[in-house]
Design a protein around this motif. Structure first.
Motif, short mmCIF file in Angstrom:
data_model
loop_
_atom_site.label_atom_id
_atom_site.label_comp_id
_atom_site.label_asym_id
_atom_site.label_seq_id
_atom_site.Cartn_x
_atom_site.Cartn_y
_atom_site.Cartn_z
N GLN A 1 39.11 33.47 101.45
CA GLN A 1 40.46 33.34 100.98
C GLN A 1 41.22 34.19 101.57
O GLN A 1 40.81 35.74 102.97
CB GLN A 1 39.91 34.54 99.42
N VAL A 2 42.35 33.97 102.19
CA VAL A 2 43.36 33.95 102.90
C VAL A 2 44.59 34.60 102.39
O VAL A 2 45.62 34.10 102.18
CB VAL A 2 43.48 33.26 104.55
N LYS B 1 48.49 35.61 102.13
CA LYS B 1 50.32 35.37 103.02
C LYS B 1 50.16 36.13 103.90
O LYS B 1 50.60 36.33 104.56
CB LYS B 1 50.99 35.08 102.01
N TYR C 1 46.49 32.57 110.24
CA TYR C 1 47.18 31.15 109.87
C TYR C 1 46.48 29.66 109.66
O TYR C 1 45.42 29.78 110.47
CB TYR C 1 47.93 30.49 111.13
N PRO C 2 46.36 30.00 107.91
CA PRO C 2 45.39 28.78 107.59
C PRO C 2 45.27 26.92 108.16
O PRO C 2 44.38 27.38 108.72
CB PRO C 2 45.98 28.12 105.91
N ILE D 1 40.29 26.67 102.39
CA ILE D 1 41.15 28.00 102.35
C ILE D 1 41.06 27.90 101.04
O ILE D 1 42.70 27.24 100.80
CB ILE D 1 41.77 28.09 103.66
N GLU D 2 41.77 28.99 100.26
CA GLU D 2 42.37 29.88 99.34
C GLU D 2 43.17 30.72 99.89
O GLU D 2 43.38 31.79 99.88
CB GLU D 2 41.43 30.13 98.24
N GLU D 3 44.74 30.11 99.84
CA GLU D 3 45.62 31.46 99.99
C GLU D 3 46.35 32.50 98.71
O GLU D 3 46.74 32.19 97.53
CB GLU D 3 46.74 30.54 100.63
N THR D 4 46.29 33.66 99.25
CA THR D 4 46.29 34.42 98.18
C THR D 4 47.95 35.13 98.21
O THR D 4 48.65 35.29 99.54
CB THR D 4 45.85 35.63 97.74
#
Ligand SMILES: [Zn+2]
Length: 113
Positions: free
Chosen positions: A32-33, A35, A40-41, A64-67
């Protein structure tokens, strides 16, 4: 670019976990990454294949899941998306906020068998 160091650190944590739990293989690693995390994903994805070479994770898929970067206005308490609003409260225009989410960089799940 600090993503390589970060991913190597994550891989070490997972290898330790695999050894402790006698896991042979991890199918998928979900990170979980946020913003606002300054990770940087795209760079993570780029360095990942090199980082997993010669490790227990060499056949593991990275997801990768961006929050979203979410903040709360210090003036009117409105909760809004910081990135979409350029860090400015869309209700009152104040630029002072408290970060509620978006700084995360963590292991969310591993799918192992
Ligand atoms: Zn406001």
């Amino acid at each position: 670019m600090h993503e390589l160091g970060l991913i190597i650190n994550i891989i070490k944590q997972i290898e330790k976990y695999m050894k402790e739990n006698n896991l042979k293989k991890v199918d998928t690693l979900v990170l979980q990454v946020g913003k606002l995390s300054e990770v940087y994903p795209k760079y993570l994805m780029d360095v990942y294949p090199f980082a997993i070479e010669d490790t227990l994770l060499k056949d593991t898929l990275l997801v990768i899941e961006e929050t979203a970067g979410i903040g709360k206005c210090k003036s009117c308490d409105f909760i809004y998306n910081l990135v979409e609003n350029n860090n400015e409260c869309p209700v009152c225009g104040n630029k002072q906020f408290t970060i509620i989410s978006g700084k995360e960089f963590l292991i969310k799940e591993i799918h192992a068998y």
